[in-house]
Design a protein around this motif. Structure first.
Motif, PDB file in Angstrom:
ATOM      1  N   UNK A  76      10.462  37.132 -51.121  1.00  0.00           N
ATOM      2  CA  UNK A  76      10.703  38.353 -51.854  1.00  0.00           C
ATOM      3  C   UNK A  76      10.934  38.031 -53.344  1.00  0.00           C
ATOM      4  N   UNK A  77      11.700  36.983 -53.564  1.00  0.00           N
ATOM      5  CA  UNK A  77      12.040  36.608 -54.930  1.00  0.00           C
ATOM      6  C   UNK A  77      10.830  36.000 -55.653  1.00  0.00           C
ATOM      7  N   UNK A 131       8.939  38.468 -57.428  1.00  0.00           N
ATOM      8  CA  UNK A 131       9.552  38.822 -58.715  1.00  0.00           C
ATOM      9  C   UNK A 131       9.196  37.779 -59.769  1.00  0.00           C
ATOM     10  N   UNK A 132       9.226  36.530 -59.354  1.00  0.00           N
ATOM     11  CA  UNK A 132       8.897  35.465 -60.310  1.00  0.00           C
ATOM     12  C   UNK A 132       7.443  35.622 -60.770  1.00  0.00           C
ATOM     13  N   UNK A 162       7.302  38.293 -63.204  1.00  0.00           N
ATOM     14  CA  UNK A 162       7.913  37.855 -64.464  1.00  0.00           C
ATOM     15  C   UNK A 162       6.960  36.945 -65.223  1.00  0.00           C
ATOM     16  N   UNK A 163       6.305  36.047 -64.513  1.00  0.00           N
ATOM     17  CA  UNK A 163       5.371  35.141 -65.201  1.00  0.00           C
ATOM     18  C   UNK A 163       4.232  35.924 -65.841  1.00  0.00           C
ATOM     19  N   UNK A 211       4.581  38.898 -66.862  1.00  0.00           N
ATOM     20  CA  UNK A 211       5.222  39.879 -67.757  1.00  0.00           C
ATOM     21  C   UNK A 211       5.075  41.311 -67.255  1.00  0.00           C
ATOM     22  N   UNK A 266       7.085  43.486 -66.033  1.00  0.00           N
ATOM     23  CA  UNK A 266       8.502  43.789 -65.810  1.00  0.00           C
ATOM     24  C   UNK A 266       8.702  45.102 -65.087  1.00  0.00           C
ATOM     25  N   UNK A 267       7.828  46.043 -65.362  1.00  0.00           N
ATOM     26  CA  UNK A 267       7.991  47.364 -64.748  1.00  0.00           C
ATOM     27  C   UNK A 267       7.749  47.336 -63.247  1.00  0.00           C
ATOM     28  N   UNK A 305       8.908  45.037 -61.283  1.00  0.00           N
ATOM     29  CA  UNK A 305       9.985  44.284 -60.644  1.00  0.00           C
ATOM     30  C   UNK A 305      10.742  45.118 -59.603  1.00  0.00           C
ATOM     31  N   UNK A 306      11.074  46.342 -59.945  1.00  0.00           N
ATOM     32  CA  UNK A 306      11.903  47.135 -59.024  1.00  0.00           C
ATOM     33  C   UNK A 306      11.149  47.509 -57.748  1.00  0.00           C
ATOM     34  N   UNK A 324      11.330  45.538 -54.287  1.00  0.00           N
ATOM     35  CA  UNK A 324      12.291  45.841 -53.216  1.00  0.00           C
ATOM     36  C   UNK A 324      11.627  46.561 -52.035  1.00  0.00           C
TER      37      UNK A 324
END
Lengths: 732, 526
Positions: A659-660, A663-664, A667-668, A670, A672-673, A675-676, A679
């Motif tokens: 799951x994480x 996210x990574x 993030x890599x 970019x 960001x939007x 990310x949520x 879940x």
């Protein structure tokens, strides 16, 4: 090979009395067809004047005479004769005049009509009733019933295309050429037919057939053939190009794949025989275990699965850590790209297979136009399928730039993207070649980046993979999660795999090659529906490397659930195909690849396995808590302490880390939007599992079927965006 | 002849520092161990017992971890606590404090190096930390403070590196260490929220809201994972995710009792909360370093030569200060300063949480001093620290020896040690109330029936005479769950009070009722 003629092989053994008449009648017959012809007499060391007669005939007719070199028997004579033929149509006839040579005329017409093999069919006999009866019984039981062939297989007169013979390997006993030949020709997907004839009594000489022993020999061979493993056969290329028209014949089908990739490294056969037996045995043992000792059986299964999960947690953690701490992407300095001497750049070929994607063609042409590569050195090949009239019409009606070529892929099975790419590769003029899907929007600097990278990596790097991502990530929840997954895969996992120099399943598009390298790799496996995964694995196994370049190609994420499941099930099916292809010789695989063999288990096999097993484990977990009083005790029984600890660890940390990692990945890249939305991954994982089960079903039912993914669902919003907006992430 | 290149001195500084810190750590442990102080904290013995119960007892296993205290230090003990020496010497718990001590010293050094502080000031800062008697004492015990200092300081250090570089690996690293801190003490929970806020606010400020939100989610998801696990664990083991917060042995319950007794003076009194915590810091860290640290912090934040990133990053060092003041103010924490609030030093050690931060601030303050006074100032700081070390008894030791943090259990444990080992039977005792007795008795854990033994406890508190040969409890104290549960059972009449001590009483089953005890207990489990 000269196809404009007929070669007839005449095996002889003491046939001096009938040879002259046979040759004369054959001459008359072929004169009527107007075809060039030759008669090849292979004599099996006759005691009479057969050779002398034949040599005299050679003065008069196009006869060539050879003394047999190999073992006695008719079959060997035929093989030696076939080897000496020079024309594309080959036949043979017994020299005893029991078969009417005039029938070759009708047989020839059948060949011209499209048949590959024509055999004489003895409908009228002048032979003794016993012999006729035995012949008919044999044909009925051993040819019709056993092999399903409605032909008089043992008839000593046949005409066929020479390439039929070239596709098969034969090792017949003296009397078993005919049946083996027909069975294999049939298995190779050749068209067979017969011509009715009258079977005459012998006019001269003596029959060499020892009724009982010959019959037994043929029957044994018939049975052996029935149960022998049907190996795929190679279809040779047409001749103009080493791969054009090449393919594989298997299970009565002819697949033109335009590659000479050997069948043993192809997914034409989904499972090797031992794999089938192994799987069946596994299921049987499991079933038996469930009957005899259900608890013990499930405990063992659970322990095995848990161990694999447990190891996978660490493997992925290792990959991600490596990816983050030593990112291996090839970074190209901006100044280098901007100052590249365009005059020295080579031709770059772009292969773009299109199938029922007329809508996306304009967008693709726009994206190609934006590429920073001199257009006169660009060789863009649009690969269209012969039966895709709509796309053909649009492409032919669209004003195409001079650097774009339309190439129509002739209809053939399998109808897959890799087949089209193999075909395109034949016509690629570039020193380098890249594959783009029709909806792709590549980073405009990608070709230059790849060119530069090729110049700075060793020769062992045979493929450069650009990163893939999606331009419609915000279209809906599915595309958001799909994008997050792609970011994880291309920005984290692939780079992690590169760091540890292990097998890298390529992404479907934007893989760049030196054209010569790709040719030497035999292109793509046309039977593998995730051909990129297979090619990546093959590259690795053959000692080469794949590197990731820091360049992105944007694609269209599937935005509709059913369409998404179709696409994902195809990918997973391809992963399974790849897994079974490369695990055909597991010990050899381990010997050759060492611990990377284990990595392959996780990267390719494990990936699908987990997708299939995850729902069961989740159900078990949910059941444990929701129905604690009913199920907890049973579930606890299945997990002995150590296994429970490992399972709990995998469940909690494994799932969390997975799951994480998403996210990574976001993030890599970019994103960001997005990310949520990560879940909500459990829902996404669930539908991935649904696709996994569809994949397994399809693997068993229609392994080569290419589930078409519909693109162009985002065409209007895409057109509203400028190319600059789309590729804003790209820097030279 | 081969010549190897000499290793540059600056490359050797950190390894040398680690070597010195290790030596100090070992000497300190030996000193406090041999002087009998290493285990005077009641909590230290309880921590060791929790770790021990995972590997030995009537019902060993991971579920023994839990309840009020966070699990990381107990979990880390599992590798060594099975050994009786490691258990009873306290080394199984102290060893992680010692490692944390060494590592925290190293991190202070690295933190200062990262913000460009010179070697002298870095070493003075580390010395300040190392020479603190309270730090040295706590690193020699099985307490959790040092592990918290390490995880929080490491989190702050990684956060600093992220603030400076915007590199993902540092953000993830910071989140990881903060996550570990959330599994050591609840201070970590505050750091988790506080640092997430910093990440979000800073990114929003310098980039945009979207990125701020994304990075905050990325950070919090990992940093808060420990909290999630802890809630999950409580739910699984106690069927209540908030059991640690509101359960019978929770700080909440403890504070409610104190509040009803009228001695929770900091609750809803911000000024007094600040005052109490500042006093606690002063007692733990020393007045001079505290003032120097405050000045150093101000110099750091108002130094315009530093990028805002560094200045904002260093705010995370204040998390323990804010947490403790807020916790005192909200009544979630209790801390007594003798003469100021309460008549003991109960929990005064919480003031040590700011030690690494103060050391870093002092180091920075020293660094920016003019060259002329830097050396004298450094010498002054070291002198004060040395003086405090040599001539002052640490306030944490006072708390352990004389405050409410200790309980005189030696009489009961000595009785058990003298009478139980050679006889058959089990001891019924509340671990929540008397873990120190269990520890000090020297008996194996499997001789005790306590709350963590599941069915054993349930059965024994219903029919004690069938299960326990001895009962240790504080008679007439409803807080003692053994007494509360068995006081009305018929079985209690079959026992004789064999010893009455001020702290607890010992009951023994009358000889004629011994056959009632389960055969299994009489023989099997021993």
């Amino acid at each position: 090979m000269n196809t404009q003629g007929v070669s007839i092989v005449i095996p002889t053994l003491n046939e001096a009395g009938s040879l002259a008449e046979l040759c004369e009648r054959l001459e008359v017959t072929f004169s009527h067809t107007g075809m060039r012809h030759e008669l090849i007499v292979i004599d099996d060391h006759s005691d009479d004047d057969t050779v002398e007669v034949a040599e005299q005939l050679a003065q008069q007719y196009p006869v060539r005479v050879y003394l047999k070199e190999g073992t006695p028997g008719k079959a060997q004579s035929l093989l030696e004769g076939f080897a000496r033929t020079k024309y594309g149509i080959v036949g043979f006839i017994d020299a005893d005049l029991q078969y009417p040579p005039e029938a070759f005329g009708e047989m020839f017409d059948a060949i011209v009509a499209g048949y590959d093999v024509v055999t004489a069919n003895r409908v009228t006999h002048e032979e003794p009733a016993v012999r006729v009866l035995m012949s008919k019984l044999f044909t009925y039981f051993f040819v019709r019933l056993l092999h399903g062939l409605p032909f008089d297989a043992q008839a000593g007169m046949k005409l066929f295309r020479k390439d039929v013979l070239q596709e098969m390997t034969l090792a017949p006993t003296p009397w078993t050429f005919d049946l083996a030949f027909l069975v294999k020709a049939h298995a190779n997907g050749r068209y067979l037919t017969s011509v009715d004839i009258t079977f005459h009594t012998r006019k001269a000489g003596k029959s060499k057939v020892k009724l009982l022993s010959s019959s037994l020999e043929i029957m044994k061979e018939a049975v052996r053939l029935r149960f022998a493993r049907r190996r795929p056969a190679t279809i040779n290329a047409l001749g103009d190009h080493p791969t054009l028209g090449a393919g594989i014949a298997y299970r009565q089908k002819r697949f033109i794949t335009h590659t000479t990739l050997p069948h043993h490294v192809s997914a034409v056969e989904t499972f090797a025989p031992w794999q089938k037996i192994g799987l069946a045995l596994g299921v049987a043992i499991m079933a038996l275990g469930l009957v005899v000792n259900p608890l013990g059986t499930v405990m063992i299964a659970v322990a095995g699965i848990t161990l694999v999960y447990f190891l996978d947690v660490f493997f992925n953690l290792y990959l991600v850590k490596k990816s983050l701490t030593s990112p291996p992407e090839i970074q190209i300095p901006t100044s280098v790209l901007e100052n590249m001497d365009e005059a020295s750049l080579p031709i770059y070929s772009i292969l773009c297979p299109l199938y029922k994607e007329a809508k996306v063609l304009p967008g693709f042409l726009k994206a190609i136009e934006a590429l920073e590569w001199p257009k006169k050195k660009l060789d863009v090949i649009l690969l269209l399928e012969e039966d895709d009239e709509e796309t053909l019409a649009v492409a032919q009606g669209h004003p195409l730039p001079s650097y774009v070529t339309l190439l129509i892929v002739p209809h053939s099975e399998p109808k897959t993207k890799p087949k089209a790419c193999n075909y395109g590769l034949i016509y690629a003029r570039g020193e380098y070649v890249v594959i783009y899907d029709a909806e792709d929007v590549p980073d405009p600097w990608q070709l230059k980046k790849a060119y530069y990278a090729f110049g700075h990596v060793g020769p062992e790097v045979r493929c450069l993979q650009a990163k893939l991502n999606y331009f419609n990530h915000d279209q809906n929840l599915l595309t958001r999660l799909f994008t997050a997954e792609y970011s994880l895969w291309f920005d984290v996992m692939l780079t992690g795999m590169q760091t540890i120099n292990t097998t890298i399943p390529l992404g479907g598009t934007s893989n760049h090659f030196r054209t010569a390298d790709l040719m030497s790799l035999e292109g793509w496996d046309a039977f593998n529906v995730t051909e990129d995964c297979d090619l990546g694995t093959r590259l690795f196994r053959w000692g080469y490397k794949t590197a990731v370049i820091d360049s992105v190609t944007l694609e269209e994420a599937n935005s509709r659930l059913k369409n998404w499941i179709r696409q994902r099930s195809r990918w997973l099916k391809g992963y399974l195909q790849t897994y079974f292809v490369h695990m055909r010789h597991p010990w050899q695989f381990v010997r050759e690849n060492g611990w990377h063999a284990l990595a392959f288990q996780f990267i390719v096999g494990g990936k699908v396995l987990f997708i299939l097993i995850n729902p069961i484990m989740w159900l078990m977990t949910i059941g444990y808590f929701v129905a604690y009083s009913w199920l907890a005790e049973t579930i606890e029984l299945l997990f002995p302490t150590v296994i429970f600890a490992m399972a709990a660890f995998s469940l909690i940390f494994g799932n969390f880390l997975q799951f994480y990692y998403y996210m990574i990945g976001c993030a890599k890249r970019q994103q960001w939007h997005l990310m949520k939305y990560v879940y909500l991954l459990p829902v996404y994982w669930l539908i991935t599992s649904v696709a996994g089960y569809v994949a397994v079903y399809q693997l068993l039912r229609k392994p080569h079927y290419w589930e078409k993914t519909h693109h162009g669902l985002y065409v209007e919003p895409l057109q509203a965006q400028t190319h600059e907006t789309l590729t804003a992430h790209s820097t030279p | 002849m081969k010549h190897s290149l000499p290793i540059p001195l600056h490359n050797m500084r950190l390894p040398l520092l680690i070597a010195v810190l290790t030596a100090v750590s070992v000497i300190s442990f030996i000193y406090y161990g041999s002087s009998g102080l290493a285990l005077v904290y009641n909590d230290a013995r309880s921590h060791l017992n929790i770790g021990r119960r995972v590997v030995e007892g009537l019902t060993p296993g991971l579920p023994q971890i839990g309840s009020v205290w966070l699990p990381l230090t107990h979990f880390l003990m599992i590798g060594t606590i099975w050994n009786d020496f490691m258990w009873h010497s306290g080394l199984a718990g102290a060893i992680q404090s010692m490692i944390a001590f060494v590592a925290t010293g190293g991190i202070i050094y690295l933190y200062l190096r990262e913000i460009g502080v010179g070697v002298l000031s870095r070493l003075v800062a580390v010395s300040l930390f190392v020479l603190n008697v309270n730090v040295l004492y706590l690193q020699s015990t099985a307490m959790t403070e040092l592990m918290l200092l390490l995880t929080m300081t490491m989190g702050a250090y990684r956060l600093l590196r992220w603030f400076k570089s915007d590199s993902l690996i540092y953000l993830i690293g910071a989140a990881f260490w903060v996550m570990l801190s959330t599994l050591v003490r609840y201070d970590g929970w505050f750091l988790c929220v506080f640092s997430t806020t910093l990440v979000f606010g800073y990114t929003w400020w310098v980039k945009n809201y979207r990125e701020g939100e994304g990075k905050a989610i990325l950070f919090f998801t990992l940093a808060g994972f420990g909290i999630f696990l802890w809630l999950l664990w409580n739910w699984l083991i106690f069927k209540d995710p908030l059991y640690f917060a509101f359960g019978p042995y929770s700080a909440h319950t403890q504070q409610s009792q104190l509040e009803s007794a009228g001695i929770l003076a900091t609750k809803h009194n911000l000024w007094f909360s600040i005052k109490v915590y500042v006093y606690a810091m002063a007692y733990n860290i020393g007045v001079v370093p505290l003032v120097a640290g405050a000045v150093g912090a101000l110099l750091l934040w108002f130094n315009k030569r530093f990028s805002p990133a560094i200045r904002i990053a260093s705010v995370s060092l204040l998390a323990p200060l804010l947490f403790n003041i807020i916790a005192l103010f909200l009544g979630h924490s209790v801390l007594f300063i003798e003469g100021l609030s309460g008549q003991s030093w109960f929990n005064v050690r919480y003031g040590i949480m700011m030690m690494p931060s103060i050391a870093i601030f002092v180091g920075y303050g020293l660094h920016v001093l003019p060259r002329v006074i830097k050396m004298p100032a450094a010498a002054g700081v070291i002198t004060v620290a040395l003086f405090a070390l040599l001539y002052q008894e640490g306030v944490t030791i006072l708390d352990a020896k004389y405050g409410s943090s200790q309980k005189n259990v030696s009489q009961v444990s000595a009785w058990l040690h003298a009478h139980v080992p050679d006889q058959e039977g089990l001891v019924l005792i509340s671990a929540a109330s008397h873990d120190a007795i269990i520890f000090s008795s020297g008996l194996p854990m499997k001789r005790f029936i306590h709350e963590g033994t599941g069915d054993w406890w349930r059965q024994a508190t219903q029919t004690p005479d069938h299960w326990a040969r001895w009962i240790v409890m504080r008679t007439y104290s409803e807080e003692d769950s053994t007494y509360r549960l068995i006081k009305d059972t018929p079985g209690l009449q079959y026992y004789t009070k064999v010893q009455a001590y001020p702290f607890a009483d010992v009951y023994e089953l009358k000889p004629q009722y011994l056959p009632r005890m389960s055969q299994k207990i009489a023989q099997g489990v021993q």
